[in-house]
Design an enzyme around this catalytic site. Sequence first.
Site, short mmCIF file in Angstrom:
data_model
loop_
_atom_site.label_atom_id
_atom_site.label_comp_id
_atom_site.label_asym_id
_atom_site.label_seq_id
_atom_site.Cartn_x
_atom_site.Cartn_y
_atom_site.Cartn_z
N GLU A 221 -3.47 6.19 1.28
CA GLU A 221 -3.31 4.80 1.70
C GLU A 221 -4.51 4.44 2.57
OE1 GLU A 221 -0.10 2.10 4.23
OE2 GLU A 221 0.56 3.89 3.18
N LYS B 213 0.83 -1.22 0.00
CA LYS B 213 0.00 0.00 0.00
C LYS B 213 0.86 1.26 0.00
CE LYS B 213 -2.42 -1.06 3.71
NZ LYS B 213 -2.16 -2.49 3.89
N THR B 214 1.82 1.31 0.91
CA THR B 214 2.64 2.52 1.04
C THR B 214 3.42 2.78 -0.25
OG1 THR B 214 2.83 2.28 3.43
CG2 THR B 214 4.52 3.59 2.34
#
Length: 464
Positions: free
Chosen positions: A165, A121-122
């Site tokens: 995010e 995600k990051t």
Amino acid sequence: MAPAVPGAMERPHFIGIGGAGMSGIAKILAQRGAKVTGSDAKESPTAEALRELGVTVHIGHAAEHLASDAGCVVVSSAIRPDNPELARAAELSVPVVHRSDALASLMTGLRSIAVAGTHGKTTTTSMLAVALTELGLDPSYAIGGDLAGPGTNARHGEGDIFVAEADESDRSFQKYDPEVAIVLNVELDHHANYASMDEIYESFETFVGKIVPGGTLVISADQPGAVELTSRVREQSSLKVVTYGASQTADVRVHKITPRGLSSEVTILLNGKFLTFTVSVPGSHYAHNAVAALAAGVALGIPAHNLASALGAYTGVKRRLQLKGEAAGVQVIDSYAHHPTEMTADLEAMRGAASESRLLVVFQPHLFSRTQELGTEMGQALALADASVVLDIYPAREDPIPGITSDLIIRAARAAGAEVTAVHEKEAVPEVIAGMAKPGDLVLTMGAGDVTDLGPAILAHLSN
């Protein structure tokens, strides 16, 4: 015109303001003109960066840190009910707002992209933020890690795009109404909040159901959990589904990934045409993250060739295979990986980058609950290294679970043929690694806790 600060957020107080998600929201609010205060357990570069934006940051938690005229108190799921500032908020009848609700309010009125799913995600959010910035679109973004380039996890931009995010761990991602959602994978994790895969699928279905009518879901065509989720949501009439990956059925197909040391060259097939671009971090999983980012940008109407070129400006995120330095011919790299899938992906990437050199790993398990459920798989992943040092479990927000220790991982690693050394004192690790490492080796510090602090100390011992 910049979006207005929501009324209750004009004077917010953040408990645990130094956290990655919390600090990002605080930064954006401060940049929009809100009078932000907060507290954190200890001093940090994040606290100092917030102060430079005019934020008042208290160290330690105390009732007097909450001003009587605060508009709201912002908390994350990690804040315990007995926090003195939370108790003070109740006394003063100050509204308590969850981090996800605060972020959702900042996204109102903007074209939002929400990035969810286990593992990546990051990185994917960061790739989008960098590429859109490179294209002059001036996006706002909130990321769970600091970009290696701009050196921040959040920014208020003047453009109409907000990239966020979206955290599935506590179901908070269900608060958002994105125009485009990315789901990288659906996998059993966050065992304290989900009892089964069925619960996880239901949670992701709710998230996908929040995509605005006519919006797009970008989702992996390779990961079994993502494929299952796709089958569950594909019939939603107002939803466009775009799949990506190496699968022959993918709408955006990964045709070829060519390793180039600590970077990769990626060729995709999109709308019948091949497109090649560079990803400045190693490993196929990061290449796939970049393809997901590109597909999401295309869903917003941005030309693919422009995005492909702009993605080359991405140079990484802190803690995501971040090179910390080199000493005595040994490179030290830091990884946030703490789930077996992430560990395996990063270790395979480093295995490829190491070529004929040795790969030494310093692993710190994260959470007792995760170790209880996945400790065996963590140990098996460590067999990809030439040798590993395993630390005690980093508890974060959890209390110990009787009988659950790092020994569970160590036993599994040794059973898989790994060479493992248990080290109970973190301060002893640099000397241990300096005694093991030889010129040409790669040292990987791995985990979501404070193992990241060891990189500079290991480099110092190697220098000596």
